[in-house]
Design a protein around this motif. Structure first.
Motif, PDB file in Angstrom:
ATOM      1  N   VAL A 366      33.256  11.120  73.916  1.00  0.00           N
ATOM      2  CA  VAL A 366      34.007   9.873  73.839  1.00  0.00           C
ATOM      3  C   VAL A 366      34.389   9.388  75.237  1.00  0.00           C
ATOM      4  O   VAL A 366      34.463  10.168  76.192  1.00  0.00           O
ATOM      5  CB  VAL A 366      35.294  10.029  72.998  1.00  0.00           C
ATOM      6  CG1 VAL A 366      34.965  10.429  71.575  1.00  0.00           C
ATOM      7  CG2 VAL A 366      36.253  11.024  73.630  1.00  0.00           C
ATOM      8  N   ALA A 367      34.615   8.083  75.333  1.00  0.00           N
ATOM      9  CA  ALA A 367      35.142   7.471  76.550  1.00  0.00           C
ATOM     10  C   ALA A 367      36.495   6.854  76.237  1.00  0.00           C
ATOM     11  O   ALA A 367      36.710   6.312  75.143  1.00  0.00           O
ATOM     12  CB  ALA A 367      34.190   6.402  77.073  1.00  0.00           C
ATOM     13  N   LEU A 368      37.402   6.943  77.202  1.00  0.00           N
ATOM     14  CA  LEU A 368      38.729   6.333  77.061  1.00  0.00           C
ATOM     15  C   LEU A 368      39.166   5.809  78.416  1.00  0.00           C
ATOM     16  O   LEU A 368      39.195   6.566  79.397  1.00  0.00           O
ATOM     17  CB  LEU A 368      39.730   7.353  76.530  1.00  0.00           C
ATOM     18  CG  LEU A 368      41.135   6.857  76.163  1.00  0.00           C
ATOM     19  CD1 LEU A 368      41.769   7.776  75.112  1.00  0.00           C
ATOM     20  CD2 LEU A 368      42.061   6.758  77.369  1.00  0.00           C
ATOM     21  N   THR A 369      39.481   4.524  78.478  1.00  0.00           N
ATOM     22  CA  THR A 369      39.995   3.938  79.709  1.00  0.00           C
ATOM     23  C   THR A 369      41.177   3.040  79.359  1.00  0.00           C
ATOM     24  O   THR A 369      41.379   2.687  78.196  1.00  0.00           O
ATOM     25  CB  THR A 369      38.897   3.160  80.462  1.00  0.00           C
ATOM     26  OG1 THR A 369      39.328   2.888  81.800  1.00  0.00           O
ATOM     27  CG2 THR A 369      38.527   1.865  79.748  1.00  0.00           C
ATOM     28  N   ASN A 370      41.971   2.717  80.353  1.00  0.00           N
ATOM     29  CA  ASN A 370      43.199   1.954  80.110  1.00  0.00           C
ATOM     30  C   ASN A 370      42.949   0.458  80.215  1.00  0.00           C
ATOM     31  O   ASN A 370      42.331  -0.023  81.168  1.00  0.00           O
ATOM     32  CB  ASN A 370      44.304   2.373  81.079  1.00  0.00           C
ATOM     33  CG  ASN A 370      43.879   2.367  82.529  1.00  0.00           C
ATOM     34  OD1 ASN A 370      42.741   2.707  82.853  1.00  0.00           O
ATOM     35  ND2 ASN A 370      44.780   1.989  83.417  1.00  0.00           N
ATOM     36  N   GLY A 371      43.470  -0.290  79.231  1.00  0.00           N
ATOM     37  CA  GLY A 371      43.307  -1.744  79.249  1.00  0.00           C
ATOM     38  C   GLY A 371      43.899  -2.385  80.482  1.00  0.00           C
ATOM     39  O   GLY A 371      43.406  -3.422  80.946  1.00  0.00           O
ATOM     40  N   GLY A 372      44.943  -1.777  81.059  1.00  0.00           N
ATOM     41  CA  GLY A 372      45.552  -2.331  82.262  1.00  0.00           C
ATOM     42  C   GLY A 372      44.682  -2.220  83.494  1.00  0.00           C
ATOM     43  O   GLY A 372      44.929  -2.883  84.499  1.00  0.00           O
ATOM     44  N   GLY A 373      43.634  -1.386  83.419  1.00  0.00           N
ATOM     45  CA  GLY A 373      42.704  -1.282  84.544  1.00  0.00           C
ATOM     46  C   GLY A 373      41.658  -2.364  84.558  1.00  0.00           C
ATOM     47  O   GLY A 373      40.867  -2.445  85.506  1.00  0.00           O
ATOM     48  N   LEU A 374      41.650  -3.210  83.508  1.00  0.00           N
ATOM     49  CA  LEU A 374      40.698  -4.320  83.415  1.00  0.00           C
ATOM     50  C   LEU A 374      41.421  -5.585  83.840  1.00  0.00           C
ATOM     51  O   LEU A 374      42.330  -6.056  83.150  1.00  0.00           O
ATOM     52  CB  LEU A 374      40.182  -4.438  81.982  1.00  0.00           C
ATOM     53  CG  LEU A 374      39.670  -3.128  81.369  1.00  0.00           C
ATOM     54  CD1 LEU A 374      39.306  -3.325  79.900  1.00  0.00           C
ATOM     55  CD2 LEU A 374      38.482  -2.583  82.154  1.00  0.00           C
ATOM     56  N   ARG A 375      41.024  -6.157  84.964  1.00  0.00           N
ATOM     57  CA  ARG A 375      41.859  -7.148  85.627  1.00  0.00           C
ATOM     58  C   ARG A 375      41.369  -8.580  85.522  1.00  0.00           C
ATOM     59  O   ARG A 375      41.995  -9.480  86.077  1.00  0.00           O
ATOM     60  CB  ARG A 375      41.998  -6.794  87.115  1.00  0.00           C
ATOM     61  CG  ARG A 375      42.400  -5.359  87.379  1.00  0.00           C
ATOM     62  CD  ARG A 375      43.715  -4.988  86.762  1.00  0.00           C
ATOM     63  NE  ARG A 375      44.829  -5.648  87.441  1.00  0.00           N
ATOM     64  CZ  ARG A 375      46.107  -5.374  87.207  1.00  0.00           C
ATOM     65  NH1 ARG A 375      46.424  -4.485  86.275  1.00  0.00           N
ATOM     66  NH2 ARG A 375      47.048  -6.002  87.870  1.00  0.00           N
ATOM     67  N   ALA A 376      40.265  -8.818  84.806  1.00  0.00           N
ATOM     68  CA  ALA A 376      39.743 -10.186  84.742  1.00  0.00           C
ATOM     69  C   ALA A 376      38.701 -10.284  83.649  1.00  0.00           C
ATOM     70  O   ALA A 376      38.210  -9.278  83.121  1.00  0.00           O
ATOM     71  CB  ALA A 376      39.131 -10.591  86.092  1.00  0.00           C
ATOM     72  N   SER A 377      38.375 -11.503  83.306  1.00  0.00           N
ATOM     73  CA  SER A 377      37.246 -11.797  82.424  1.00  0.00           C
ATOM     74  C   SER A 377      36.039 -12.167  83.287  1.00  0.00           C
ATOM     75  O   SER A 377      36.163 -12.351  84.506  1.00  0.00           O
ATOM     76  CB  SER A 377      37.591 -12.955  81.481  1.00  0.00           C
ATOM     77  OG  SER A 377      38.717 -12.642  80.672  1.00  0.00           O
ATOM     78  N   ILE A 378      34.878 -12.285  82.661  1.00  0.00           N
ATOM     79  CA  ILE A 378      33.653 -12.701  83.350  1.00  0.00           C
ATOM     80  C   ILE A 378      33.072 -13.891  82.591  1.00  0.00           C
ATOM     81  O   ILE A 378      32.930 -13.843  81.363  1.00  0.00           O
ATOM     82  CB  ILE A 378      32.632 -11.555  83.428  1.00  0.00           C
ATOM     83  CG1 ILE A 378      33.131 -10.455  84.380  1.00  0.00           C
ATOM     84  CG2 ILE A 378      31.271 -12.061  83.896  1.00  0.00           C
ATOM     85  CD1 ILE A 378      32.206  -9.257  84.485  1.00  0.00           C
ATOM     86  N   ASP A 379      32.770 -14.937  83.334  1.00  0.00           N
ATOM     87  CA  ASP A 379      32.220 -16.138  82.707  1.00  0.00           C
ATOM     88  C   ASP A 379      30.790 -15.913  82.233  1.00  0.00           C
ATOM     89  O   ASP A 379      30.085 -15.007  82.707  1.00  0.00           O
ATOM     90  CB  ASP A 379      32.237 -17.307  83.702  1.00  0.00           C
ATOM     91  CG  ASP A 379      33.653 -17.749  84.053  1.00  0.00           C
ATOM     92  OD1 ASP A 379      34.554 -17.525  83.216  1.00  0.00           O
ATOM     93  OD2 ASP A 379      33.841 -18.304  85.153  1.00  0.00           O
ATOM     94  N   ALA A 380      30.338 -16.759  81.312  1.00  0.00           N
ATOM     95  CA  ALA A 380      28.959 -16.707  80.837  1.00  0.00           C
ATOM     96  C   ALA A 380      27.997 -17.034  81.968  1.00  0.00           C
ATOM     97  O   ALA A 380      28.322 -17.786  82.892  1.00  0.00           O
ATOM     98  CB  ALA A 380      28.771 -17.692  79.685  1.00  0.00           C
ATOM     99  N   GLY A 381      26.794 -16.441  81.911  1.00  0.00           N
ATOM    100  CA  GLY A 381      25.771 -16.728  82.905  1.00  0.00           C
ATOM    101  C   GLY A 381      25.599 -15.585  83.884  1.00  0.00           C
ATOM    102  O   GLY A 381      25.846 -14.422  83.554  1.00  0.00           O
ATOM    103  N   PRO A 382      25.166 -15.898  85.111  1.00  0.00           N
ATOM    104  CA  PRO A 382      24.958 -14.847  86.108  1.00  0.00           C
ATOM    105  C   PRO A 382      26.251 -14.098  86.420  1.00  0.00           C
ATOM    106  O   PRO A 382      27.326 -14.690  86.483  1.00  0.00           O
ATOM    107  CB  PRO A 382      24.462 -15.618  87.340  1.00  0.00           C
ATOM    108  CG  PRO A 382      23.937 -16.902  86.790  1.00  0.00           C
ATOM    109  CD  PRO A 382      24.788 -17.228  85.604  1.00  0.00           C
TER     110      PRO A 382
END
Length: 520
Positions: A366-382
């Motif tokens: 299993v993998a487990l990571t913290n949601g607070g370590g994800l700092r942004a979204s990524i737009d569609a496309g490249p």
């Protein structure tokens, strides 16, 4: 074996006030630098110029150069040694592999280095290129390199540093489990460090060498076992476990840690400290005194201007890397705070799946990571590397370990304990599913935990991949601190995610119901 005559600054001199036969050697040392050529924050993460100007950053090669000059001036005799893992950890490594590390180590005047596991991350040829560029001996005693001729020609089990009429034997060790930790290839085999060290000590002492230093990229626990098991080792300069020894807050033991007559030292990681150990030997080569402390390379240490300018020059192409398109996504990937700290989110699925994909063949469930370590979204496309680094800016590394099902459940309970507050500890997962009742009391919110579709067995042992921050107790995950078979120094999480996007692109963001939340 390589014989190397040291410079005048490394010539042994008589200790002032001591008996004429006593000699003192200052051992300056680093370990686990991991391509941190620029200053870093307190956790080893990247540091902005503004933060550095405010005195909030540490280390960097330019500060190290200044500290080395001062330490050498204080010492009648000094040698500079490295405990391994110069490779991997920043975009400098991505860009230059080991060549910038070799250049900097040559400029700083290193006298010997052990081979760390991350030196094998890109295979034996990259390591051989590094060895060819490095002027200091590269050492690894517990490896059979007969099937890898380039390495066999470039790496020795030990070297002798000739200094002021004294001969100092230096032995190198690498992790025995390199095949699991890195990519050494099929032509190398690794052996027990105790047996390899004992054989090399006997060989060196048979040649009349009575002062022995081991550069051990094996971990603090192995170093203590080594000191107990092998007679004739005077000093062990360690690495691999990023252990900080000394009198400062957070240190894991004394500096040096003495096991019998053997002095063991290690200087943390990421170039934030320069170890400085003064060892006095008697006429028979026995250690009669060992003292010192790691030097914190904080804002009080001025940066060497020439080294700083060279690092700035080397950093220029990194802006191109940050702008480099690495993948494409068919739709925007939601990594918002609101989504990733309250339930399953698209970015959490991506990152957790990338983590598990990287180490699944190591028996990880299993993998487990913290949601607070994800700092942004990524737009569609490249998708650019800069975008990936914005999502995952902390330079966290993959950490693998094993815990019981009961411990894994406790970790999930911790992860959802602050869901109503938007706590950053919320667990994003792969390889498992679970349900959360947000209306229940903290500690009793998790149910229906399944691993690979089967109910969680509280007594079974599961392989877990997380990040080094959580494995070491960050965000309340104290239950991971004493995990079995823990290794915290895998590849950077941003690199792992980028490579996964490349392999699976064009990527389609998704959630699939692996986490269900009710009671809100």
């Amino acid at each position: 074996m390589i014989a190397r005559a040291c410079t005048a600054t490394a010539a042994l001199a008589l200790m002032a006030g001591a008996a004429p036969a006593d000699v003192t050697l200052t051992i300056l040392h680093t370990n686990d630098v991991h391509a941190r050529f620029e200053p870093v924050g307190s956790s080893g993460s990247s540091c902005t110029a503004e933060d550095d100007s405010a005195g909030e950053c540490f280390g960097g090669t330019a500060r190290l150069a200044t500290a080395l000059a001062a330490a050498r001036a204080r010492a009648d005799t000094s040698v500079l040694l490295d405990g391994g893992d110069q490779f991997q950890g920043t975009l400098f490594y991505t860009q230059y592999r080991g060549q910038l590390a070799a250049e900097m180590m040559n400029r700083l005047g290193y006298d010997a280095m052990a081979v760390g596991n991350h030196e094998f991350d890109d295979g034996p040829d990259v390591l051989a290129d590094f060895a060819a560029a490095l002027e200091a001996p590269l050492l690894m005693a517990n490896a059979d390199m007969s099937g890898a001729p380039r390495l066999a020609e470039a790496i020795e089990p030990s070297t002798i540093l000739e200094a002021g009429g004294e001969r100092i034997g230096v032995i190198g060790l690498t992790p025995r489990d390199n095949a699991e930790l890195a990519s050494p290839g099929p032509d190398l085999t690794f052996s027990d460090p105790v047996a390899a060290t004992r054989a090399e000590v006997e060989r060196l002492t048979g040649e009349g060498v009575d002062k022995i230093v081991v550069l051990s990229h094996s971990g603090f626990g192995v170093d203590r076992r080594l000191a107990e098991a092998v007679e004739g080792i005077d000093v062990i300069v360690g690495g691999h476990t990023h252990t900080l020894l000394g009198e400062m807050e957070g240190a894991e033991g004394t500096y040096p840690t003495m096991v019998g007559q053997t002095a063991i030292v290690q200087a943390g990681s990421y170039g934030m400290y320069l170890g400085e150990l003064r060892v006095t030997f008697d006429d028979a080569g026995a250690v009669i005194a060992a003292e010192g402390q790691p030097i914190l390379l904080d804002a009080s240490v001025e940066a060497d201007p020439e080294i700083a300018a060279r690092i700035a020059e080397a950093a220029e192409p990194l802006n191109e890397i940050r702008a480099r398109v690495v993948a494409e996504t068919a739709a925007a990937i939601d990594g918002s705070r609101e989504a990733c700290r309250a339930g399953e989110c698209e970015m959490g699925v991506l990152v957790a799946e990338a983590m598990l994909d990287r180490v699944r063949d190591q028996g990880i469930d299993v993998a487990l990571t913290n949601g607070g370590g994800l700092r942004a979204s990524i737009d569609a496309g490249p998708v650019t590397m800069g975008e990936v680094l914005t999502v995952l800016p902390f330079q966290n590394t993959l950490s693998t370990f094993r815990v019981s099902g009961a411990t894994l459940r406790a970790a999930l309970e911790n992860g959802v304990s602050q869901i109503e507050e938007g706590g950053g500890r919320f667990p994003q997962v792969a390889g498992m599913t679970f349900a959360v009742d947000a209306a229940a009391a903290p500690g009793a919110r998790v149910s229906d935990v399944r691993i690979g579709g089967a109910p969680l067995d509280p007594d079974a042992l599961y392989g877990v991949v997380s990040n080094d921050y959580l494995r070491n107790g960050g965000d309340g995950y104290a239950m991971f601190v004493d995990a079995e078979d823990a290794y915290d120094y895998g590849p950077d999480l941003a690199d792992v995610t980028a490579e996964y996007l490349i392999r699976t692109g064009p990527y389609t963001p998704r959630t699939d119901g692996r986490i269900t939340v009710t009671g809100r």
